[in-house]
Structure formats: C-alpha cells, structure tokens
Scaffold this active site. Structure first.
Site, PDB file in Angstrom:
ATOM      1  N   GLN A  11     -39.418 129.300 -17.292  1.00 18.20           N
ATOM      2  CA  GLN A  11     -38.416 129.856 -17.720  1.00 18.20           C
ATOM      3  C   GLN A  11     -38.183 129.918 -19.382  1.00 18.20           C
ATOM      4  O   GLN A  11     -38.803 128.882 -19.827  1.00 18.20           O
ATOM      5  CB  GLN A  11     -37.097 129.252 -17.036  1.00 18.20           C
ATOM      6  CG  GLN A  11     -36.978 129.651 -15.614  1.00 18.20           C
ATOM      7  CD  GLN A  11     -35.602 129.031 -14.996  1.00 18.20           C
ATOM      8  OE1 GLN A  11     -35.857 128.352 -14.277  1.00 18.20           O
ATOM      9  NE2 GLN A  11     -34.390 129.700 -15.591  1.00 18.20           N
ATOM     10  N   SER A  92     -43.432 123.757 -15.470  1.00 18.63           N
ATOM     11  CA  SER A  92     -42.265 123.902 -14.646  1.00 18.63           C
ATOM     12  C   SER A  92     -42.804 124.906 -13.756  1.00 18.63           C
ATOM     13  O   SER A  92     -43.673 124.860 -12.862  1.00 18.63           O
ATOM     14  CB  SER A  92     -41.118 124.180 -15.505  1.00 18.63           C
ATOM     15  OG  SER A  92     -40.019 123.650 -14.622  1.00 18.63           O
ATOM     16  N   LEU A  93     -41.963 126.155 -13.567  1.00 14.83           N
ATOM     17  CA  LEU A  93     -41.967 127.225 -12.899  1.00 14.83           C
ATOM     18  C   LEU A  93     -43.441 127.672 -12.864  1.00 14.83           C
ATOM     19  O   LEU A  93     -43.886 127.968 -11.718  1.00 14.83           O
ATOM     20  CB  LEU A  93     -41.062 128.242 -13.092  1.00 14.83           C
ATOM     21  CG  LEU A  93     -41.312 129.702 -12.261  1.00 14.83           C
ATOM     22  CD1 LEU A  93     -40.953 129.444 -10.897  1.00 14.83           C
ATOM     23  CD2 LEU A  93     -40.874 130.923 -12.844  1.00 14.83           C
ATOM     24  N   ARG A 117     -35.790 128.308  -4.786  1.00 16.09           N
ATOM     25  CA  ARG A 117     -35.682 127.200  -5.784  1.00 16.09           C
ATOM     26  C   ARG A 117     -34.588 127.615  -6.847  1.00 16.09           C
ATOM     27  O   ARG A 117     -33.746 126.808  -7.372  1.00 16.09           O
ATOM     28  CB  ARG A 117     -37.265 127.107  -6.516  1.00 16.09           C
ATOM     29  CG  ARG A 117     -37.024 126.047  -7.590  1.00 16.09           C
ATOM     30  CD  ARG A 117     -38.693 125.897  -7.919  1.00 16.09           C
ATOM     31  NE  ARG A 117     -38.933 124.978  -8.922  1.00 16.09           N
ATOM     32  CZ  ARG A 117     -38.995 125.136 -10.204  1.00 16.09           C
ATOM     33  NH1 ARG A 117     -38.839 126.043 -10.743  1.00 16.09           N
ATOM     34  NH2 ARG A 117     -39.299 124.043 -10.909  1.00 16.09           N
ATOM     35  N   HIS A 201     -34.968 118.823 -14.154  1.00 16.52           N
ATOM     36  CA  HIS A 201     -35.988 117.782 -14.380  1.00 16.52           C
ATOM     37  C   HIS A 201     -35.347 116.526 -14.771  1.00 16.52           C
ATOM     38  O   HIS A 201     -35.705 115.870 -15.850  1.00 16.52           O
ATOM     39  CB  HIS A 201     -37.154 118.170 -15.570  1.00 16.52           C
ATOM     40  CG  HIS A 201     -37.855 119.365 -15.138  1.00 16.52           C
ATOM     41  ND1 HIS A 201     -38.892 119.375 -14.149  1.00 16.52           N
ATOM     42  CD2 HIS A 201     -37.882 120.697 -15.613  1.00 16.52           C
ATOM     43  CE1 HIS A 201     -39.377 120.639 -14.150  1.00 16.52           C
ATOM     44  NE2 HIS A 201     -38.868 121.657 -14.893  1.00 16.52           N
ATOM     45  N   GLN A 250     -41.390 117.318  -9.172  1.00 14.92           N
ATOM     46  CA  GLN A 250     -41.342 118.161 -10.233  1.00 14.92           C
ATOM     47  C   GLN A 250     -39.746 118.391 -10.519  1.00 14.92           C
ATOM     48  O   GLN A 250     -39.464 118.709 -11.603  1.00 14.92           O
ATOM     49  CB  GLN A 250     -41.889 119.211 -10.041  1.00 14.92           C
ATOM     50  CG  GLN A 250     -42.300 120.109 -11.334  1.00 14.92           C
ATOM     51  CD  GLN A 250     -42.367 121.585 -11.058  1.00 14.92           C
ATOM     52  OE1 GLN A 250     -41.555 122.161 -10.607  1.00 14.92           O
ATOM     53  NE2 GLN A 250     -43.508 122.120 -11.876  1.00 14.92           N
TER      54      GLN A 250
END
Length: 401
Positions: A11, A92-93, A117, A201, A250
């Site tokens: 993102q 991340s993603l 998610r 996170h 994660q």
C-alpha cells in the site's frame, strides 16, 4: 543460477490509472482484471482506471488492486523476458503477490483473501485510536528506545517498517505516536503522518490478526517454486513453518525491508525488478545498498530497458568494478587478525601479486576489465580478507558478487 530478484510493492503504490497500459497491450491483463473482479464481485478495472484516488486508497480496495497489477506485471515479465528469479520479496501486502507468483496461492484465492484482509484491517480500529507516521533522519536503536519508553500496554507503539537506513514507519496508539514525534523533533527528525485506517504492523492489530487467521485457515497453500523472503524474518520461508504462520505474524510484526534487501545482496542478487505501479521500492534501493541495480516494470515501455541485455550487463559490471575497488583497498591495507602465521603466509602471499595486478588494471582507464576478470579479482580479495580474518560485516557481500 539467476542473480535477479523480483519485488512487489504494498500500500502506498496505488495510483489512478494503474494497470491501464498493460490492459491496452496484453491479453493477460484483461484476463486477470476480469478474474479478480469476478472473485470479489467488484469492478476492479473501473476502480483502477476511473474511480477517485480516495476510493482506490481505501484499504479493502487498494489491496486487491495492487495485487492484481503486480501479478499482471509478473505475467508480462515472464512472457516477454522469462528469466526465472532467484528470490521473490514483497513489502507487506506485496508478500501476497509474491506468494501468487511463486505458485503458493492461486490468484483467485489471493484476491479474495486480500480483500478480506483489507476489510479486517480497516475495521480493526473503528474508534481511530491508532495511527502511523513516517520517520526519517534517526538511527533505528534511538527510535526503538524512544518507542519502548513511550509505549504502554494500553497505548502501545512500535517501529512498524524498517524501510531503509534512517527511514522508518512507526505505528500504534495515537497518543503514543504523538509523544514519540514530540521527542524526536528535538533531534531534528522529519516526520509525516500516513493516511491509513489503522495502526498496521503493531500490537494493536492483534485482534485483527486473530480474525484474519480464521480466513487464512480456509485456503490451500502449495510449495513455492521460488524462495520467498518473509517480512517478519527477512529470510526465506522455512519449510517447517506454515504459510499461515508467516502471514498471521505479519499482521502485528514489523516489515524488515532493508534487512530483506541486504539478505538478497549477501546471497548473490545483483539486480532487482519491482513489479507493479509506481517505483516506491526502486526509490528505497539506493538508500539501502549501492550493490544492486534496480529496475521497474510498471508499464510496457519499461520492457525496452529490461530486454536490453547489453545495457543491463554494463550496469552490473559498473557496480562490480566499484565494489572491487573498495575491496582491493580493504584487502591491501587491513591488518592481519589471523593468529596462525603459517596459514596466513601460505594463503595470502601467493595472492598479493594477483591483487596488485588487479589494482593496476582497475586504475588503468585505458584498460577495460572483463566480467570474468572482475569475478577473478573479487575472489582474490575474498580469499585474502578471509585469510586475514578481518572483522568485516560485509564479507558475505563478496560471495554475493
């Protein structure tokens, strides 16, 4: 073995129009946009091409959109270039994009999973008690100490992303984040709040992580055909740990991106290609290491550079030659830490004339070192540095080149 790693953004890389040029030029893009839209009963092509940036930035929208464009870019890369990667890594993603491209998750399943998610993450902080902020110009140890001083069980805060040297993201309870920023301002640290719908996170995502694990457990995961670097460990997925375990961790643990890139350097990667919209990860690369040549495939025109094998070879040779210059100096002037004088003498003395010759070649502007000569000289440097037992953290980098 390939010395190329493929990177997938997370993102922050979304932009209106993302994927349009792929759609106009490649059938696989049309197919994947249609498959993604069908999987989540939502017109993803319209979202990416026509809707507002505000709509696209919503977490539940951004995640399937980014994954779709990254997977399209990967398919185009394999179709037009076809060089199999040594590693995959996603921010991340982006780790989900890597899982799809490594064959661990089907594209359809991944689209449904990241849509869920995004929804869970969006709803995780309905009272908007949390926030995230980018912090730059501070050492990691200093920032972590401040986070520990400020953070409490009720108002946790932590470093959420280690993106590059002195470039981080902090996440947690709004009051704690504000206090961290207040304390770092005295150090002339730059900061900016990030427009997100939750403290990602961070420990504040624990409930969301528990909810998401229920979703993760519903899917099937195959063995990866390429090694995937985990955000959590900054190392490849281990066979004795489940994919669900990695993805669940994660949610609450930091993205160790700079460490992930340094792992790639230490394990032979000399080029990376970012697959997806914008060039966020390419931009970070120069702040992490100068030993990797970064490229981007965000639109079809990027293929012109990626298919120019001679130009890419020239860039690799340039960074290797620069590395060789640095290592020659290290090998020549560093003191000997090896207590075994016989071993040192037998190993190093026969190599010094080769090292001296390499030094002369590097300094001779009229002589063009071949890739083979650079590799041979790097190996000589490596042998001398190892024999001297020099306490050099970057010794592994020599093996990588």
């Amino acid at each position: 073995m390939s010395n190329v790693a493929l990177l997938f953004p997370g993102q922050g890389s979304q932009m209106v129009g993302m994927g349009r040029d792929f759609w106009n030029n490649f059938d696989v893009a049309k197919k994947l946009f249609e498959e993604a839209s069908d999987a989540i009963s939502f017109d993803l092509r319209k979202l990416c091409f026509e809707d507002s940036m505000a709509d696209l930035t919503m977490t539940m929208n951004a995640q399937p959109a980014l994954l779709t464009v990254s997977v399209i870019a990967y398919q185009v890369y394999m179709q037009e270039i076809g060089m199999e990667p040594a590693y995959l890594a996603g921010h991340s993603l982006g780790e989900y994009s890597a899982l799809v491209c490594a064959g661990v998750l089907s594209f359809r399943d991944a689209i449904k999973l990241v849509r869920q998610r995004g929804s869970i993450m969006h709803n995780a902080d309905s009272d908007q008690k949390g926030t995230m902020a980018a912090i730059s110009g501070i050492h990691l140890d200093t920032l972590q100490n401040i986070c520990e001083q400020v953070s409490t069980i009720e108002r946790p805060a932590c470093v959420a992303c280690m993106n590059a040297d002195q470039q981080f993201v902090i996440s947690g309870h709004r009051h704690s984040i504000q206090e961290i920023i207040k304390r770092t301002e005295a150090l002339r640290v730059k900061h900016s709040y990030i427009n997100v719908s939750g403290p990602y996170h961070s420990p504040m995502m624990q409930t969301a992580a528990e909810q998401f694990k229920v979703e993760l457990d519903q899917y099937q995961y195959a063995h990866a055909i390429y090694p995937i670097i985990s955000n959590v460990t900054a190392a490849p997925y281990e066979s004795d740990r489940s994919v669900v375990d990695y993805l669940n961790m994660q949610m609450t643990m930091p993205v160790r991106w700079s460490e992930s890139i340094l792992y790639l350097v230490a394990n032979g990667v000399t080029e990376v290609i970012e697959l997806g919209s914008k060039h966020v990860l390419v931009g970070l690369m120069s702040k992490i290491t100068k030993r990797i040549v970064p490229y981007s495939l965000s639109q079809p025109s990027d293929l012109l550079m990626l298919t120019n094998t001679q130009e890419r070879k020239n860039k690799r040779i340039t960074i290797r030659k620069k590395l060789l210059s640095e290592l020659i100096v290290t090998a020549l002037i560093s003191r000997n830490y090896n207590p075994d004088s016989i071993s040192y003498t037998q190993t190093v003395e026969p190599l010094f004339h080769q090292l001296q010759r390499a030094k002369e070649q590097v300094n001779n502007n009229e002589y063009e070192l071949s890739e083979e000569e650079i590799n041979d000289a790097l190996q000589v440097c490596h042998s001398i540095i190892i024999a001297k037992k020099i306490p050099l953290d970057g010794t592994a980098l020599i093996d990588a080149i």
